[in-house]
Design an enzyme around this catalytic site. Structure first.
Site, PDB file in Angstrom:
ATOM      1  N   ARG A  23      18.676  78.582  40.107  1.00  0.00           N
ATOM      2  CA  ARG A  23      19.367  77.973  38.963  1.00  0.00           C
ATOM      3  C   ARG A  23      19.343  78.846  37.722  1.00  0.00           C
ATOM      4  NH1 ARG A  23      15.559  73.046  38.514  1.00  0.00           N
ATOM      5  NH2 ARG A  23      14.199  74.787  38.977  1.00  0.00           N
ATOM      6  N   GLN A  46       9.373  74.058   9.827  1.00  0.00           N
ATOM      7  CA  GLN A  46      10.792  74.385   9.701  1.00  0.00           C
ATOM      8  C   GLN A  46      11.139  75.422  10.753  1.00  0.00           C
ATOM      9  OE1 GLN A  46      12.063  74.788   5.548  1.00  0.00           O
ATOM     10  NE2 GLN A  46      13.199  76.596   6.125  1.00  0.00           N
ATOM     11  N   ASN A  48      14.342  78.107  11.749  1.00  0.00           N
ATOM     12  CA  ASN A  48      15.567  78.716  11.237  1.00  0.00           C
ATOM     13  C   ASN A  48      16.194  79.611  12.287  1.00  0.00           C
ATOM     14  OD1 ASN A  48      14.946  77.708   8.530  1.00  0.00           O
ATOM     15  ND2 ASN A  48      13.380  79.284   8.498  1.00  0.00           N
ATOM     16  N   ARG A  59      18.011  92.698   7.523  1.00  0.00           N
ATOM     17  CA  ARG A  59      17.652  91.518   6.740  1.00  0.00           C
ATOM     18  C   ARG A  59      16.181  91.702   6.377  1.00  0.00           C
ATOM     19  NH1 ARG A  59      21.073  86.726   7.613  1.00  0.00           N
ATOM     20  NH2 ARG A  59      22.746  87.259   9.050  1.00  0.00           N
ATOM     21  N   HIS A  62      11.401  90.417   3.292  1.00  0.00           N
ATOM     22  CA  HIS A  62      11.244  89.185   2.532  1.00  0.00           C
ATOM     23  C   HIS A  62       9.856  88.569   2.687  1.00  0.00           C
ATOM     24  CE1 HIS A  62      15.785  88.855   3.519  1.00  0.00           C
ATOM     25  NE2 HIS A  62      15.613  89.559   2.415  1.00  0.00           N
ATOM     26  N   LYS A  72       5.063  83.195  10.239  1.00  0.00           N
ATOM     27  CA  LYS A  72       6.325  83.134  10.985  1.00  0.00           C
ATOM     28  C   LYS A  72       6.067  83.390  12.463  1.00  0.00           C
ATOM     29  CE  LYS A  72       9.291  84.809   7.241  1.00  0.00           C
ATOM     30  NZ  LYS A  72      10.246  85.832   6.810  1.00  0.00           N
ATOM     31  N   HIS A 119       8.584  90.687   5.672  1.00  0.00           N
ATOM     32  CA  HIS A 119       9.169  90.753   7.002  1.00  0.00           C
ATOM     33  C   HIS A 119      10.652  91.081   6.926  1.00  0.00           C
ATOM     34  CE1 HIS A 119      11.447  88.805  10.306  1.00  0.00           C
ATOM     35  NE2 HIS A 119      10.600  89.531  11.004  1.00  0.00           N
ATOM     36  N   TYR A 132      13.347  81.548  14.271  1.00  0.00           N
ATOM     37  CA  TYR A 132      11.953  81.628  13.835  1.00  0.00           C
ATOM     38  C   TYR A 132      11.473  80.330  13.214  1.00  0.00           C
ATOM     39  CZ  TYR A 132      14.051  82.794   9.271  1.00  0.00           C
ATOM     40  OH  TYR A 132      14.798  82.784   8.124  1.00  0.00           O
ATOM     41  N   LYS A 167      21.540  90.855  -2.433  1.00  0.00           N
ATOM     42  CA  LYS A 167      20.159  90.586  -2.834  1.00  0.00           C
ATOM     43  C   LYS A 167      19.228  91.666  -2.284  1.00  0.00           C
ATOM     44  CE  LYS A 167      17.591  87.546  -0.703  1.00  0.00           C
ATOM     45  NZ  LYS A 167      17.063  86.317  -0.143  1.00  0.00           N
ATOM     46  N   ASP A 168      19.375  92.006  -1.003  1.00  0.00           N
ATOM     47  CA  ASP A 168      18.482  92.992  -0.390  1.00  0.00           C
ATOM     48  C   ASP A 168      18.700  94.400  -0.949  1.00  0.00           C
ATOM     49  OD1 ASP A 168      17.392  90.944   1.070  1.00  0.00           O
ATOM     50  OD2 ASP A 168      18.214  91.576   2.994  1.00  0.00           O
TER      51      ASP A 168
END
Length: 187
Positions: A23, A46, A48, A59, A62, A72, A119, A132, A167-168
């Protein structure tokens, strides 16, 4: 599930075991008892997901400032990324150092990153989906970051011309972060 400590204290690579039959496959991506053995079980509050469309998208790097630091637990659902983490814990012997690993849908590895780290990741192909969990609520006023191409960190990214958010592009350097005595706590 195999859990491997990385060079920077508190970071772990988690290699997932897959079980195949006619399967498809089955794998467990979280086991409270195994994670507790390594001291990395958290109350994940949370989850994400980010989707990056182009190879060479970065990315990061942060983090959230104290008291909103977050642990994380990341995995790649589709595609592949170079996942990078930098130690910003004031009291750490590896403060200001970074490490990385490749996470992909093929290798089925995850990474656990404790509180006190910046990260980021760079996509290694088009259409990457990263999922994550975090153990802290996202708090925009506590948001921080370090430039992806910071000369003090000298991260070896797989691209020199990444696709970045505005922003980055404008994040401060590690030296500015340090000069402001803005290390972050791991608690």
């Amino acid at each position: 599930m195999i859990i491997i400590p990385k060079r920077l204290e508190g970071v772990f690579e988690i290699q997932l075991s897959s079980f195949y039959d006619n399967r498809g496959l089955f794998m467990r991506s979280y086991d409270e008892s195994i994670f507790s053995e390594y001291g990395i079980h958290r109350k994940w509050i949370q989850e994400n997901q980010s989707v990056s469309l182009k190879k060479g998208t970065i990315r990061g790097m942060h983090f959230q400032y104290t008291p909103f630091t977050e642990s994380k637990l990341l995995r790649v659902v589709s595609g592949a990324v170079l996942d990078v983490f930098a130690d910003l814990r004031k009291d750490s012997p590896t403060y200001g150092q970074w490490d990385s690993l490749i996470l992909s849908e093929d290798n089925r590895s995850m990474v656990y990153i404790p509180r006190g780290f910046a990260h980021g990741f760079c996509t290694l192909c088009d259409y990457c989906t990263v999922q994550y969990k975090v153990d802290q609520v996202y708090t925009p006023s506590a948001e921080g970051g370090i430039r992806w191409d910071d000369p003090s960190l000298a991260i070896k990214w797989p691209t020199q011309t990444p696709l970045l958010s505005e922003k980055d592009k404008n994040l401060p350097t590690l030296d500015l972060f340090i000069s402001q005595n803005r290390g972050i706590d791991s608690a």
